[in-house]
Scaffold this active site. Structure first.
Site, PDB file in Angstrom:
ATOM      1  N   GLY A  17       0.713  -1.124   0.017  1.00 24.57           N
ATOM      2  CA  GLY A  17      -0.012  -0.053   0.090  1.00 24.57           C
ATOM      3  C   GLY A  17       0.666   1.307  -0.053  1.00 24.57           C
ATOM      4  N   LEU A  69      -3.807  -6.999  -3.335  1.00 28.79           N
ATOM      5  CA  LEU A  69      -3.406  -7.977  -2.273  1.00 28.79           C
ATOM      6  C   LEU A  69      -4.429  -8.737  -1.719  1.00 28.79           C
ATOM      7  CD1 LEU A  69      -1.348  -5.198  -0.139  1.00 28.79           C
ATOM      8  CD2 LEU A  69      -0.787  -6.644  -1.891  1.00 28.79           C
ATOM      9  N   SER A 147      -4.147  -0.091  14.111  1.00 30.10           N
ATOM     10  CA  SER A 147      -4.915   0.848  14.442  1.00 30.10           C
ATOM     11  C   SER A 147      -5.593   0.987  15.670  1.00 30.10           C
ATOM     12  CB  SER A 147      -6.143   1.259  13.368  1.00 30.10           C
ATOM     13  OG  SER A 147      -6.825   2.313  13.666  1.00 30.10           O
ATOM     14  N   TYR A 160     -13.721  -3.974  10.149  1.00 25.89           N
ATOM     15  CA  TYR A 160     -12.392  -3.252  10.147  1.00 25.89           C
ATOM     16  C   TYR A 160     -11.428  -3.255  11.514  1.00 25.89           C
ATOM     17  CZ  TYR A 160      -8.620   0.517   9.814  1.00 25.89           C
ATOM     18  OH  TYR A 160      -7.584   1.465   9.830  1.00 25.89           O
ATOM     19  N   THR A 162     -12.266  -5.518  13.843  1.00 27.64           N
ATOM     20  CA  THR A 162     -11.738  -6.874  13.897  1.00 27.64           C
ATOM     21  C   THR A 162     -10.530  -7.058  13.493  1.00 27.64           C
ATOM     22  OG1 THR A 162     -14.172  -7.499  14.279  1.00 27.64           O
ATOM     23  CG2 THR A 162     -12.595  -9.359  13.801  1.00 27.64           C
ATOM     24  N   ALA A 163     -10.512  -6.857  12.031  1.00 27.22           N
ATOM     25  CA  ALA A 163      -9.255  -7.022  11.406  1.00 27.22           C
ATOM     26  C   ALA A 163      -7.913  -6.557  12.219  1.00 27.22           C
ATOM     27  CB  ALA A 163      -9.109  -6.713   9.991  1.00 27.22           C
ATOM     28  N   LYS A 164      -8.159  -5.112  12.500  1.00 27.67           N
ATOM     29  CA  LYS A 164      -7.148  -4.314  13.285  1.00 27.67           C
ATOM     30  C   LYS A 164      -6.766  -5.143  14.576  1.00 27.67           C
ATOM     31  CE  LYS A 164      -5.983  -1.282  10.175  1.00 27.67           C
ATOM     32  NZ  LYS A 164      -4.722  -1.507   9.399  1.00 27.67           N
TER      33      LYS A 164
END
Length: 253
Positions: A17, A69, A147, A160, A162-164
Site C-alpha cells: 500500500g 493484495l 490502528s 475493520y 476486528t481485522a485491526k
C-alpha cells in the site's frame, strides 16, 4: 533534526500500500535512508507519480509493483518479484488497509470477508512469502500497521476493527515463531491520521477538531508522523524489541 538510521542504507525494503497516504510517506522515508525500496499497490497512477517524484533524489529508484493484495497468488508473485529486484528483503512493512464504514444490519458474509482480505489476511501471507528471503539474509524486521480504531468502540467499523485487533494477535504469534531466525515483528497503531483519503471520505473539519480535542497533542496527525516509529522499528535501533505494539495517536488513548 530527524533521526537517521544508517543500517537501513542499501537494505531491501518492501512496503504494501505504498502508493499514497501513510504508505507513500514511508516509501519516501526509506528511500531517504538509502534503502532499496519496492512497494505494492493497486493504484497505478498515484504509484507511478510517486516513483517519478522520488527518482530525482533517491539513491535507489523505488520499484513499483501493481498488485491486488486480495489475490494471494498475485501477492506471492509480487513479493517474489520484489525479492528478485531488491536482491533480498530485510524489512517488510505491512501497511495496506481500507477503513470502509459498514452498518451493522447491512453487513453480509461477502462484505465481511472482503474487509478481512483487505485489512488482515494479506499481512500473514506477505510475511509468509517474505520470511524465506529474510532467513537467507540472516534476519530482518516486519512492521505491521494496526490502528487504535479497535480500541475506540467505533460502531461503524465492526469488520475493520476486528481485522485491526487481529493484527495484534498475528504480530505476537509471528514474533514468537520468527525470533529464533533473528526476525523481529512489531506493530504500529496510528491514531486519526488525516490523509487526503480520510479528508475526502470520512473526516470533515468538525470531526478533525473533535479528534484534536481528545488528543494530548493539539494538532492534526499527518502521514509523516508515522515515519519515525516505522523507521525505528525497522532499524537496528530497536534490535531488542519484538512482539510489541507502538501507539502513535497524539495521546488520544
Amino acid at each position: 533534526m530527524a533521526s537517521r538510521y544508517p543500517d537501513l542504507a542499501g537494505q531491501g525494503v518492501l512496503i504494501t500500500g505504498g502508493g499514497s497516504g501513510i504508505g507513500a510517506a514511508l516509501v519516501a522515508a526509506f528511500c531517504a535512508e538509502g534503502a532499496r525500496v519496492a512497494f505494492l499497490d493497486i493504484a497505478e497512477t498515484e504509484s507511478r507519480a510517486l516513483v517519478a517524484q522520488l527518482a530525482e533524489t533517491a539513491a535507489h529508484r523505488p520499484h513499483f509493483i501493481k498488485a491486488d493484495l486480495r489475490d494471494i497468488a498475485a501477492l506471492r508473485g509480487a513479493i517474489d518479484e520484489a525479492i528478485s529486484v531488491l536482491g533480498g528483503i530485510r524489512v517488510l512493512v505491512n501497511n495496506a488497509a481500507r477503513d470502509d464504514r459498514q452498518e451493522l444490519d447491512a453487513i453480509e458474509p461477502d462484505g465481511w470477508d472482503e474487509s478481512q482480505a483487505v485489512n488482515l489476511r494479506h499481512q500473514f501471507f506477505a510475511a509468509q512469502a517474505a520470511v524465506p528471503a529474510m532467513r537467507r539474509g540472516g534476519g530482518g524486521a516486519i512492521v505491521n500497521f494496526s490502528s487504535i480504531a479497535y480500541l475506540l468502540n467505533m460502531g461503524e467499523l465492526p469488520a475493520y476493527a476486528t481485522a485491526k485487533a487481529g493484527i495484534i494477535g498475528l504480530t505476537k504469534s509471528l514474533a514468537g515463531k520468527l525470533g529464533p531466525d533473528n526476525i523481529r515483528v512489531n506493530a504500529i497503531l496510528p491514531g486519526m491520521v488525516l490523509t487526503e483519503r480520510q479528508k475526502r471520505l470520512w473526516v470533515d473539519e468538525a470531526d478533525a477538531a473533535a479528534g484534536i480535542e481528545r488528543q494530548c497533542l493539539k494538532r492534526s496527525l499527518v502521514a509523516e508522523d508515522m515515519v519515525g516509529p516505522c523507521l525505528f522499528l525497522a532499524s537496528d535501533a530497536s534490535a531488542a524489541i519484538t512482539a510489541q505494539t507502538l501507539i502513535a495517536d497524539g495521546g488520544m488513548l
